[in-house]
Design a protein around this motif. Structure first.
Motif: not given
Length: 67
Positions: A16-25, A27-32, A38-46
């Motif tokens: 969760e803190p890594h998602f917050r650091e993006t400034g737009d969490p 944006a890591l989910f389809p259709f927000r 989404n691809d960016a979200g899975y890449a961040l988690v990986a």
């Protein structure tokens, strides 16, 4: 819940803190919308998981490669 798990000594990887650091969490989910990433979200988690595992000495930090 995280406090209880940590108090029990269970290792936790909190993304969760890594998602917050993006400034737009969202944006890591389809259709927000929360749900699957989404691809960016899975890449961040990986990336977070691989970095954590590499730091713990349980792997190289690269998927598919063992210690």
């Amino acid at each position: 819940m995280l406090e209880t798990v940590r108090a029990l000594g269970v290792p936790v990887i909190d993304i969760e803190p890594h998602f917050r650091e993006t400034g737009d969490p969202l944006a890591l989910f389809p259709f927000r919308l929360n749900g699957h990433y989404n691809d960016a979200g899975y890449a961040l988690v990986a990336h977070v998981l691989a970095s954590h595992l590499g730091q713990q000495g349980t792997g190289t930090g690269r998927p598919g490669k063992a210690g």
